[in-house]
Motif scaffolding. Sequence first.
Motif, PDB file in Angstrom:
ATOM      1  N   PHE A 157      29.168   2.976  21.693  1.00 22.72           N
ATOM      2  CA  PHE A 157      27.681   3.152  21.083  1.00 22.72           C
ATOM      3  C   PHE A 157      27.988   4.567  20.419  1.00 22.72           C
ATOM      4  O   PHE A 157      27.080   4.539  19.453  1.00 22.72           O
ATOM      5  N   ALA A 158      28.582   5.509  20.902  1.00 25.07           N
ATOM      6  CA  ALA A 158      28.816   6.694  20.308  1.00 25.07           C
ATOM      7  C   ALA A 158      29.413   6.400  18.839  1.00 25.07           C
ATOM      8  O   ALA A 158      29.073   7.012  17.906  1.00 25.07           O
ATOM      9  N   ILE A 159      30.467   5.558  18.714  1.00 23.39           N
ATOM     10  CA  ILE A 159      31.160   5.156  17.438  1.00 23.39           C
ATOM     11  C   ILE A 159      29.982   4.540  16.505  1.00 23.39           C
ATOM     12  O   ILE A 159      29.801   4.884  15.299  1.00 23.39           O
ATOM     13  N   ALA A 160      29.312   3.599  17.273  1.00 26.65           N
ATOM     14  CA  ALA A 160      28.238   3.020  16.252  1.00 26.65           C
ATOM     15  C   ALA A 160      27.297   3.980  15.814  1.00 26.65           C
ATOM     16  O   ALA A 160      27.038   4.008  14.697  1.00 26.65           O
ATOM     17  N   GLN A 161      26.811   4.664  16.611  1.00 23.14           N
ATOM     18  CA  GLN A 161      25.783   5.774  16.225  1.00 23.14           C
ATOM     19  C   GLN A 161      26.371   6.608  15.139  1.00 23.14           C
ATOM     20  O   GLN A 161      25.635   7.181  14.427  1.00 23.14           O
ATOM     21  N   ILE A 162      27.386   7.313  15.249  1.00 21.20           N
ATOM     22  CA  ILE A 162      28.137   8.206  14.260  1.00 21.20           C
ATOM     23  C   ILE A 162      28.194   7.284  12.767  1.00 21.20           C
ATOM     24  O   ILE A 162      27.920   8.053  11.886  1.00 21.20           O
ATOM     25  N   LEU A 163      28.649   6.282  12.946  1.00 19.01           N
ATOM     26  CA  LEU A 163      28.473   5.259  11.735  1.00 19.01           C
ATOM     27  C   LEU A 163      27.147   5.283  10.984  1.00 19.01           C
ATOM     28  O   LEU A 163      26.681   5.239   9.988  1.00 19.01           O
ATOM     29  N   MET A 164      26.150   5.169  12.086  1.00 19.41           N
ATOM     30  CA  MET A 164      24.651   4.841  11.754  1.00 19.41           C
ATOM     31  C   MET A 164      24.261   6.105  11.184  1.00 19.41           C
ATOM     32  O   MET A 164      23.347   6.088  10.284  1.00 19.41           O
ATOM     33  N   ILE A 165      24.428   7.137  11.690  1.00 16.15           N
ATOM     34  CA  ILE A 165      24.058   8.512  11.282  1.00 16.15           C
ATOM     35  C   ILE A 165      24.509   8.800   9.838  1.00 16.15           C
ATOM     36  O   ILE A 165      23.875   9.114   8.815  1.00 16.15           O
ATOM     37  N   SER A 166      25.926   8.528   9.892  1.00 10.30           N
ATOM     38  CA  SER A 166      26.675   8.826   8.428  1.00 10.30           C
ATOM     39  C   SER A 166      26.017   7.662   7.389  1.00 10.30           C
ATOM     40  O   SER A 166      25.874   8.349   6.155  1.00 10.30           O
ATOM     41  N   THR A 167      25.581   6.753   7.709  1.00  9.46           N
ATOM     42  CA  THR A 167      25.083   5.674   6.761  1.00  9.46           C
ATOM     43  C   THR A 167      23.785   6.152   6.252  1.00  9.46           C
ATOM     44  O   THR A 167      23.453   6.312   5.096  1.00  9.46           O
ATOM     45  N   TYR A 180      21.464   1.030  30.893  1.00  7.26           N
ATOM     46  CA  TYR A 180      22.162   0.984  29.591  1.00  7.26           C
ATOM     47  C   TYR A 180      21.118   1.954  28.419  1.00  7.26           C
ATOM     48  O   TYR A 180      21.808   2.322  27.741  1.00  7.26           O
ATOM     49  N   PHE A 181      20.127   2.061  28.865  1.00 10.16           N
ATOM     50  CA  PHE A 181      19.362   2.970  28.141  1.00 10.16           C
ATOM     51  C   PHE A 181      20.032   4.473  28.378  1.00 10.16           C
ATOM     52  O   PHE A 181      19.977   5.053  27.397  1.00 10.16           O
ATOM     53  N   PHE A 182      20.346   4.519  29.710  1.00  8.70           N
ATOM     54  CA  PHE A 182      20.846   5.950  29.845  1.00  8.70           C
ATOM     55  C   PHE A 182      22.121   6.049  29.122  1.00  8.70           C
ATOM     56  O   PHE A 182      22.542   7.267  28.453  1.00  8.70           O
ATOM     57  N   MET A 183      23.114   4.948  29.068  1.00  7.85           N
ATOM     58  CA  MET A 183      24.491   5.047  28.327  1.00  7.85           C
ATOM     59  C   MET A 183      24.092   5.232  26.904  1.00  7.85           C
ATOM     60  O   MET A 183      24.659   6.009  26.300  1.00  7.85           O
ATOM     61  N   VAL A 184      22.856   4.647  26.192  1.00 12.49           N
ATOM     62  CA  VAL A 184      22.661   5.041  24.823  1.00 12.49           C
ATOM     63  C   VAL A 184      22.301   6.451  24.650  1.00 12.49           C
ATOM     64  O   VAL A 184      22.621   7.031  23.548  1.00 12.49           O
ATOM     65  N   PHE A 185      21.461   6.800  25.475  1.00  9.45           N
ATOM     66  CA  PHE A 185      21.026   8.347  25.330  1.00  9.45           C
ATOM     67  C   PHE A 185      22.417   9.227  25.531  1.00  9.45           C
ATOM     68  O   PHE A 185      22.731  10.316  24.635  1.00  9.45           O
ATOM     69  N   VAL A 218      17.832   7.227  14.197  1.00  8.43           N
ATOM     70  CA  VAL A 218      19.125   6.388  14.672  1.00  8.43           C
ATOM     71  C   VAL A 218      18.924   6.227  16.275  1.00  8.43           C
ATOM     72  O   VAL A 218      19.095   5.024  16.709  1.00  8.43           O
ATOM     73  N   MET A 219      18.439   7.211  16.910  1.00  5.63           N
ATOM     74  CA  MET A 219      18.223   7.080  18.535  1.00  5.63           C
ATOM     75  C   MET A 219      17.356   6.068  18.699  1.00  5.63           C
ATOM     76  O   MET A 219      17.581   4.806  19.718  1.00  5.63           O
ATOM     77  N   ILE A 220      16.029   5.744  18.082  1.00  9.43           N
ATOM     78  CA  ILE A 220      15.392   4.658  18.274  1.00  9.43           C
ATOM     79  C   ILE A 220      15.922   3.606  17.686  1.00  9.43           C
ATOM     80  O   ILE A 220      15.631   2.394  18.600  1.00  9.43           O
ATOM     81  N   SER A 221      16.464   3.426  16.817  1.00  4.06           N
ATOM     82  CA  SER A 221      17.176   2.188  16.629  1.00  4.06           C
ATOM     83  C   SER A 221      18.138   1.744  17.545  1.00  4.06           C
ATOM     84  O   SER A 221      18.186   0.481  17.797  1.00  4.06           O
ATOM     85  N   SER A 222      19.064   2.753  17.890  1.00  8.70           N
ATOM     86  CA  SER A 222      19.855   2.308  18.959  1.00  8.70           C
ATOM     87  C   SER A 222      19.421   1.681  20.157  1.00  8.70           C
ATOM     88  O   SER A 222      19.659   0.739  20.765  1.00  8.70           O
TER      89      SER A 222
END
Length: 807
Positions: free
Chosen positions: A443-453, A736-741, A776-780
């Motif tokens: 999810f860190a990788i996914a959020q990096i790409l989401m933020i970059s996008t 899982y929500f904790f993991m996303v945070f 991005v965090m809300i989307s995740s």
Amino acid sequence: MFTNYIKVAWRNLLRSKWAGAINIFGLAIGITAALLLFVVIQFEYSYDKFQSHYHEVYRIVTQDEYPDGFDYNPGVPNPVPDAIAADNLPFEKIVPVKSAYNTQINLYPEDNKAAIPDKFEIDHVFYTTPDYVELFDTDFVSGNAADLAEPNKVFLTKETAEKLFGDWKGVENKNIEFSSGLKLTVAGVLEDMPMNSNMRCEILVSYQTVRSNPEIFDFDFDSWGSLGSDNQLYVKIAENTREETAQNALDAFTAKNFKNRGTSEKQLLLQAFKDIHFDSIYGPLSGGMIRVSTINTLIVIGLFILIMASINFVNLSTSKAIGKGKEIGVRKVMGSSKMQIIYQSFGETFLSVLIAATVGVLAATMLLPFLSLIADVPEKMNFFQPVILGFLGLLILILTLLSGFYPALVISRFKPIHALKSRFQKNRIGGVSVRKALVVIQFAIAQILMISTVIAIRQMNMVQEADLGFSQESIYFVEVPFDSPTEHRIDAFKQKLLTNSNVVSISLGSDVPASDNNSLFNFYFDGVNEDVPFPAFAKFGDENYFDTYGIEFLAGGPYQASDTIKEVVINETMAKRLLVENPEDAIGKQFRLGIMDEWATVTGVIKDFTVNSLRDEIRQLVIAPKKDFYHVVGIKLNEATSLKTIAQIEEEYNQIYPEQIYHGNFLDESIQQFYESEQKLALVFKIFACISILISCIGLYGLVSFMISQKVKEIGIRKVLGASVAQITMMLTKDYFFMVFLSFFIAVPIAYFMMEKWLESFAFKIPISVSLFVLVMISSLVITGMTVGSKAIRSALANPVDSLSDE
């Protein structure tokens, strides 16, 4: 033995079709993405490596240092090649290359020179010497390099010869004519030059042709003040001479020839030929250019996607271990060793990776024609190259080891007694904390790409919506040839267009307000005959230039109609740099460009507008009338304009310029071409952010499936004791929500650093705000809730009787 492992792996794969399909699907996505990105990266790194002297050739470039900054030019002043040769600098070969772009060739019928010719446009023409072939591999089909020493001799590539004459055979000694009036004789034919070359051209012309036709080229070989990017110089350093020694000799040459010339401190620098393709400061002579940062971004994205796909496999494989407990227990009881269990596990992994690779290759092959939409690669590429196949083999090996190691380790540690009774502790099925950590990484990788996008999209939206300081709407411009002293066709073209009811106004000029063209001049100000210590960027246009393009005045107004420079207009940056605090104070001041003999009067100060692209700072600009330089007709159209109006403009052009190829474009479309590479990179971010989210969801679904399978009885007991569906769902999803945070706080600094570096290429850029990260965090969280929640709710709704009765 290996065959047996594969057979068993195949049976296990068929036995658990759903889990196997998800595993293969995730890996196939990763392999497809990696293969396509590798094709792009490999193509970019292959530029010019086929050249025999790839590591030995250098380009001499020019750097001008002014009191407030630097200016860079890939060319050299006109006399430099001859002067270097005369001074015997330590260069084995000295090869000037003068380039021309979009050159028009006219072919007239042999018996009727007055007829309208067949017209062709050639992308790249090089004027050079016989030594060119000593530096750059050039295959002659006919003729030889000696003809490049003769004036008015030309070599055509096969493709160009076929384009002009229908066949490349027998074209020797035929004549061609450039639209400038230059007549050339074909001396031979060359093999077509590879696409992956920054020395790609369609025509080679002898350099002596430039010397022999001064009236056509207007190229002064003795003018040390003339500098253009189209006049480049390539050298090969003498044998046993170090680059540092050659640069020192070049520094001495520069000091000797440029001391007290102009207002800048000029320096000639050696640039390694191998660096040209990746250089955004000077740029290549022809071909493409890509920033190293872009290549690195593509590599990182590829690694990210592969890591995510591998993490999925690990999580799903360890989850499947529950169903394989009895099989592993029987194998161990029957005498299988720990290593045999590991080999069997790796066999299953290898089979899954192999199937995924097959699917990935098929998918990549089908997607290859669309690759040019996100990268500057040829539309037709050979996918089955040794280097690509080698990468595929290495990829299969690495993925097998990376994805298979942890599941094999977990399974091999099963105790037979627990395996046969299906009594596992969490730590015996592979620590849940390990798999959760892997999901956090995903999810860190996914959020990096989401933020970059999101940042890339916002930046490109800002570029598209930015106020450039002039009007882009309904502006259509047409390029016309320069009029000769005896011709005034541009005036006739203008008058014809003004009769069209859909034409609001017309301006003749040297250029549109924003383009890649730059004309720099030394200049004098306020009656002082001393160079101002920085150059003036100049555009030339008639008195209608400001009204047609909607350029706003801060003080004064436009100059009067004139064919020569009698009055000028400057922008506010020029006024500030000339220490004129109030724009009104600049009105009436005297201004003289280096190309002028007489002083001109400043009639107005205009609001700054974007002269090049938003990557560049606003330049100090002067606009003046000079009819000799007009070759762009800017046409402001009304809102009722249709394609019929554009067709009418082209028809009028063809009547007045029957021997010329028509070039017309809307200004806003032309400006968008500045950002083509950034638009493609933004599209890459969009595509791979979606892929990363998809892979993350697959991994998350696999992990929650495993976790719920471990808590079947717990869920049943909680329901019997009165727990609601909402309470059970919250219990199953809160981790899982904790993991996303957690993954969000890992992703933010990495994404911020990456995109801050990317934004550095823009002089005007968006701020990276907190709201962007919150979005991005809300989307995740929403994506996580949908993925985990669907499985959790279904489990919470299950009948507890079934759960508790299952032994």
